[in-house]
Design a protein around this motif. Sequence first.
Motif, mmCIF file in Angstrom:
data_model
loop_
_atom_site.group_PDB
_atom_site.id
_atom_site.type_symbol
_atom_site.label_atom_id
_atom_site.label_comp_id
_atom_site.label_asym_id
_atom_site.label_seq_id
_atom_site.Cartn_x
_atom_site.Cartn_y
_atom_site.Cartn_z
ATOM 1 N N SER A 39 0.853 -1.197 0.000
ATOM 2 C CA SER A 39 0.000 0.000 0.000
ATOM 3 C C SER A 39 0.889 1.246 0.000
ATOM 4 O O SER A 39 0.524 2.274 -0.552
ATOM 5 C CB SER A 39 -0.952 0.007 1.196
ATOM 6 O OG SER A 39 -0.226 0.021 2.397
ATOM 7 N N CYS A 40 2.073 1.161 0.611
ATOM 8 C CA CYS A 40 3.048 2.266 0.543
ATOM 9 C C CYS A 40 4.161 1.970 -0.450
ATOM 10 O O CYS A 40 4.665 2.876 -1.105
ATOM 11 C CB CYS A 40 3.694 2.493 1.906
ATOM 12 S SG CYS A 40 2.512 2.833 3.203
ATOM 13 N N PHE A 50 7.855 -2.698 -3.782
ATOM 14 C CA PHE A 50 8.052 -4.128 -3.485
ATOM 15 C C PHE A 50 6.994 -4.930 -4.231
ATOM 16 O O PHE A 50 6.299 -5.748 -3.652
ATOM 17 C CB PHE A 50 7.862 -4.412 -1.996
ATOM 18 C CG PHE A 50 8.893 -3.820 -1.083
ATOM 19 C CD1 PHE A 50 10.143 -3.445 -1.541
ATOM 20 C CD2 PHE A 50 8.611 -3.668 0.270
ATOM 21 C CE1 PHE A 50 11.093 -2.906 -0.673
ATOM 22 C CE2 PHE A 50 9.555 -3.137 1.142
ATOM 23 C CZ PHE A 50 10.795 -2.750 0.661
ATOM 24 N N LEU A 63 15.602 -4.950 4.815
ATOM 25 C CA LEU A 63 14.351 -5.664 5.107
ATOM 26 C C LEU A 63 14.395 -6.260 6.501
ATOM 27 O O LEU A 63 13.508 -6.037 7.320
ATOM 28 C CB LEU A 63 14.187 -6.820 4.126
ATOM 29 C CG LEU A 63 13.362 -6.628 2.873
ATOM 30 C CD1 LEU A 63 13.280 -7.938 2.114
ATOM 31 C CD2 LEU A 63 11.977 -6.130 3.227
ATOM 32 N N LEU A 67 12.263 -5.055 9.813
ATOM 33 C CA LEU A 67 11.256 -5.972 10.348
ATOM 34 C C LEU A 67 11.545 -6.302 11.810
ATOM 35 O O LEU A 67 10.655 -6.231 12.657
ATOM 36 C CB LEU A 67 11.235 -7.273 9.545
ATOM 37 C CG LEU A 67 10.455 -7.235 8.239
ATOM 38 C CD1 LEU A 67 10.747 -8.486 7.430
ATOM 39 C CD2 LEU A 67 8.958 -7.118 8.519
ATOM 40 N N HIS A 88 -1.464 -0.171 10.063
ATOM 41 C CA HIS A 88 -0.388 -0.777 9.264
ATOM 42 C C HIS A 88 0.353 -1.749 10.163
ATOM 43 O O HIS A 88 1.366 -1.389 10.773
ATOM 44 C CB HIS A 88 0.586 0.293 8.762
ATOM 45 C CG HIS A 88 -0.032 1.261 7.815
ATOM 46 N ND1 HIS A 88 -0.577 0.880 6.616
ATOM 47 C CD2 HIS A 88 -0.210 2.600 7.889
ATOM 48 C CE1 HIS A 88 -1.042 1.937 5.986
ATOM 49 N NE2 HIS A 88 -0.846 2.993 6.741
ATOM 50 N N ILE A 90 1.465 -6.093 11.121
ATOM 51 C CA ILE A 90 1.814 -7.390 10.550
ATOM 52 C C ILE A 90 1.699 -8.398 11.693
ATOM 53 O O ILE A 90 2.018 -8.065 12.842
ATOM 54 C CB ILE A 90 3.248 -7.331 9.955
ATOM 55 C CG1 ILE A 90 3.591 -8.627 9.218
ATOM 56 C CG2 ILE A 90 4.299 -7.012 11.004
ATOM 57 C CD1 ILE A 90 4.872 -8.535 8.371
ATOM 58 N N LEU A 98 8.391 -14.033 6.774
ATOM 59 C CA LEU A 98 9.265 -13.164 5.975
ATOM 60 C C LEU A 98 10.718 -13.315 6.406
ATOM 61 O O LEU A 98 11.625 -13.449 5.579
ATOM 62 C CB LEU A 98 8.857 -11.693 6.131
ATOM 63 C CG LEU A 98 7.743 -11.155 5.246
ATOM 64 C CD1 LEU A 98 7.558 -9.664 5.496
ATOM 65 C CD2 LEU A 98 8.060 -11.389 3.775
ATOM 66 N N PRO A 211 2.380 8.863 3.547
ATOM 67 C CA PRO A 211 2.445 7.717 2.644
ATOM 68 C C PRO A 211 1.566 6.568 3.144
ATOM 69 O O PRO A 211 1.583 6.241 4.323
ATOM 70 C CB PRO A 211 3.921 7.318 2.689
ATOM 71 C CG PRO A 211 4.635 8.588 3.013
ATOM 72 C CD PRO A 211 3.710 9.336 3.935
ATOM 73 N N TRP A 340 6.230 9.441 11.589
ATOM 74 C CA TRP A 340 5.110 8.533 11.375
ATOM 75 C C TRP A 340 3.846 8.999 12.063
ATOM 76 O O TRP A 340 2.958 8.218 12.342
ATOM 77 C CB TRP A 340 5.469 7.115 11.828
ATOM 78 C CG TRP A 340 6.540 6.531 10.976
ATOM 79 C CD1 TRP A 340 7.776 6.139 11.398
ATOM 80 C CD2 TRP A 340 6.499 6.295 9.564
ATOM 81 N NE1 TRP A 340 8.508 5.678 10.337
ATOM 82 C CE2 TRP A 340 7.751 5.751 9.202
ATOM 83 C CE3 TRP A 340 5.532 6.485 8.578
ATOM 84 C CZ2 TRP A 340 8.060 5.411 7.890
ATOM 85 C CZ3 TRP A 340 5.843 6.139 7.274
ATOM 86 C CH2 TRP A 340 7.090 5.609 6.950
HETATM 87 C C1 HEC Z 1 2.457 3.192 5.825
HETATM 88 C C2 HEC Z 1 3.347 3.027 4.742
HETATM 89 C C3 HEC Z 1 4.322 1.875 4.776
HETATM 90 C C4 HEC Z 1 4.057 0.548 4.976
HETATM 91 C C5 HEC Z 1 2.714 -0.120 5.205
HETATM 92 C C6 HEC Z 1 5.332 -0.122 4.897
HETATM 93 N N1 HEC Z 1 6.327 0.783 4.659
HETATM 94 FE FE1 HEC Z 1 8.311 0.374 4.476
HETATM 95 N N2 HEC Z 1 8.697 2.371 4.161
HETATM 96 C C7 HEC Z 1 7.738 3.343 4.075
HETATM 97 C C8 HEC Z 1 8.383 4.602 3.742
HETATM 98 C C9 HEC Z 1 7.666 5.928 3.534
HETATM 99 C C10 HEC Z 1 9.756 4.347 3.641
HETATM 100 C C11 HEC Z 1 10.858 5.336 3.328
HETATM 101 C C12 HEC Z 1 11.369 5.815 4.648
HETATM 102 C C13 HEC Z 1 11.974 7.156 4.592
HETATM 103 O O1 HEC Z 1 12.310 7.636 3.523
HETATM 104 O O2 HEC Z 1 12.110 7.716 5.683
HETATM 105 C C14 HEC Z 1 9.927 2.931 3.916
HETATM 106 C C15 HEC Z 1 11.155 2.277 3.933
HETATM 107 C C16 HEC Z 1 11.303 0.903 4.044
HETATM 108 C C17 HEC Z 1 12.564 0.214 3.937
HETATM 109 C C18 HEC Z 1 13.902 0.864 3.707
HETATM 110 C C19 HEC Z 1 14.117 0.919 2.222
HETATM 111 C C20 HEC Z 1 15.451 1.501 1.856
HETATM 112 O O3 HEC Z 1 15.672 1.658 0.637
HETATM 113 O O4 HEC Z 1 16.238 1.787 2.744
HETATM 114 C C21 HEC Z 1 12.294 -1.115 4.073
HETATM 115 C C22 HEC Z 1 13.298 -2.244 4.010
HETATM 116 C C23 HEC Z 1 10.877 -1.262 4.288
HETATM 117 N N3 HEC Z 1 10.301 -0.011 4.261
HETATM 118 C C24 HEC Z 1 10.226 -2.461 4.473
HETATM 119 C C25 HEC Z 1 8.849 -2.596 4.635
HETATM 120 C C26 HEC Z 1 8.184 -3.873 4.756
HETATM 121 C C27 HEC Z 1 8.872 -5.226 4.706
HETATM 122 C C28 HEC Z 1 6.863 -3.599 4.899
HETATM 123 C C29 HEC Z 1 5.722 -4.592 5.085
HETATM 124 C C30 HEC Z 1 5.928 -5.676 6.003
HETATM 125 C C31 HEC Z 1 6.705 -2.154 4.887
HETATM 126 N N4 HEC Z 1 7.944 -1.582 4.709
HETATM 127 C C32 HEC Z 1 5.494 -1.495 5.036
HETATM 128 C C33 HEC Z 1 6.392 3.199 4.268
HETATM 129 C C34 HEC Z 1 5.744 2.009 4.560
#
Ligand code: HEC
Length: 510
Positions: A39-40, A50, A63, A67, A88, A90, A98, A211, A340
């Motif tokens: 969704s993001c 992803f 990742l 997590l 949001h 898990i 995962l 986001p 957040w």
């Molecule tokens: C509500 C929105 C949202 C959800 C749901 C979400 N993320 Fe994210 N995620 C983000 C955002 C926005 C960033 C970028 C962070 C920043 O720039 O500060 C991020 C960054 C990341 C990164 C770092 C990527 C990098 O290039 O460094 C990882 C790994 C990640 N997310 C994994 C996950 C995983 C796995 C899930 C699901 C289990 C998940 N995220 C669910 C919004 C989300």
Amino acid sequence: MKKLYFILFLFTGIISGNSLKAQFEYKDVAHIFYSRCTSCHHENQHAPPFMNYYQTTLPSYALLGNLTSNTMPPWTPDTTYTRFQHEHIITDQEKNDLINWINHGELAGDTTLAPPAPTYPQYQLYGTPDLILRTGTFVSNASTDDAYNCFSLATNLTQDRILRAYEIVPGNAPIVHHVVVNIDSMGTTTSSLNGSCYTITGDVGIGGYAPGAPPTVFPGQAHLKAGIRMKAGCKLVLQIHYPAGTAGQIDSTQIRLYFYPVGTTGVRPVYASVPLQNWSLNIPANTTRTFTANATNLFNTSVFATFPHSHKICTSLINYAYQNTDTIPLIKINNWRFDWQGYYTFRNLVKIPAGYTLYSSHFYDNTVGNPYNPNSPPINVFAGTSTTDEMLFDSFLWLVYQPGDELIDVAAILANDPLLAGVNENTTPNLISNVYPNPTSDKLNIYFSKKSDYKISISTIEGKNMLTAKTNEDYSQLDVKNISSGLYILQAQDIKSGESFSKKVIITHK
Ligand code: HEC
């Protein structure tokens, strides 16, 4: 001795189940990415996509780190304290699956066996908005520091209207960190676009965008019709946060507004206010401090949503209402993160009786131990609106209480809201492998991922059943030519396993 270790190893292996379980391949975890992350994390968003095997394997170290530290998916409210819509989160099982997949080398396997990826439409709300306001082309001014710009947009409303729903759509999502919206009823504000608009002007904050955030929709059906009054001539002020390093990139963000038709009766006003504030914060360098605020609830209220606010020295907070020994929990955030923050909508309206005290407590950590401390070394921090100052500023969206409010299941009403087109799709994404054509005028083909006994139905988004069918194959064809044009919900349930699936389908007869 060697033998004993071996036995122990085997034993712990059995207990944890990991070393003996068939190894996960992408097809076994893809549904977790789709239901919990994408969704993001889809194309052209602030977060990297992803959406397929190749994309998920790129940041493998990240990742795992995100997590195991519970940073991702980002959800800071404590779910053991109060529950909200659109969390949001898990499950532990999904997270373990995962982690297991990552630790075993992120095996691809046959990636074509993975369930189909969800699709993300440009707009989340159905129908045509009554009003669309745009910031116009704006070139980000966030070079070495984050920039906050306030866009004051004239609505040109010639009469008062009641806001039923709105959606904020960034023009360039990768550079839009968040958006906060205020209504300026007097219509006197002007834009402030020099990058340091920390205090958003206007009189009522109504929410915003982050986001992955869903659009803001107020229930609009018989037993709860609610909305925010917007005065003729008012302006909307959008505070947009562009992160450092985005200077020179172009954005044009829009807000799409849906009103109740003029003359709609029985709409209960939603009010926004900030009863919990403390402007005497003083957090000396290298100390931790707790500050509180309280306010008497003057009449019976029904709380719709909550938006606690602090900056980067704050690390945790709690809001509740109490009288004598009775406590009504509102929100608890154990790991507050400025990045957040958001509006949190309760699943049911929360009744707070007249005479109760609304209470807030925020904990501030102005030491080097706080990884988000904006100052290194720490300096004395006081109350103020700049992100390097601190705030305690907790707001609510609420209604005047009416008997029975606390029984209203807001989440259920919104789940059937035509603006949101009914249901969450992909409840069990791997149950159905394909549905087509969609839109259709005549036949609808449904392919299940395996043979079983299925019960299938097509209903209107209000829940009226139009057609039911059964199959014990992995395929079914429905004849829909006698169903009139419109948006419907296809539901299928595996009678043996109880798993169910729902999907929006469109029927069009030219
Ligand atoms: C509500 C929105 C949202 C959800 C749901 C979400 N993320 Fe994210 N995620 C983000 C955002 C926005 C960033 C970028 C962070 C920043 O720039 O500060 C991020 C960054 C990341 C990164 C770092 C990527 C990098 O290039 O460094 C990882 C790994 C990640 N997310 C994994 C996950 C995983 C796995 C899930 C699901 C289990 C998940 N995220 C669910 C919004 C989300």
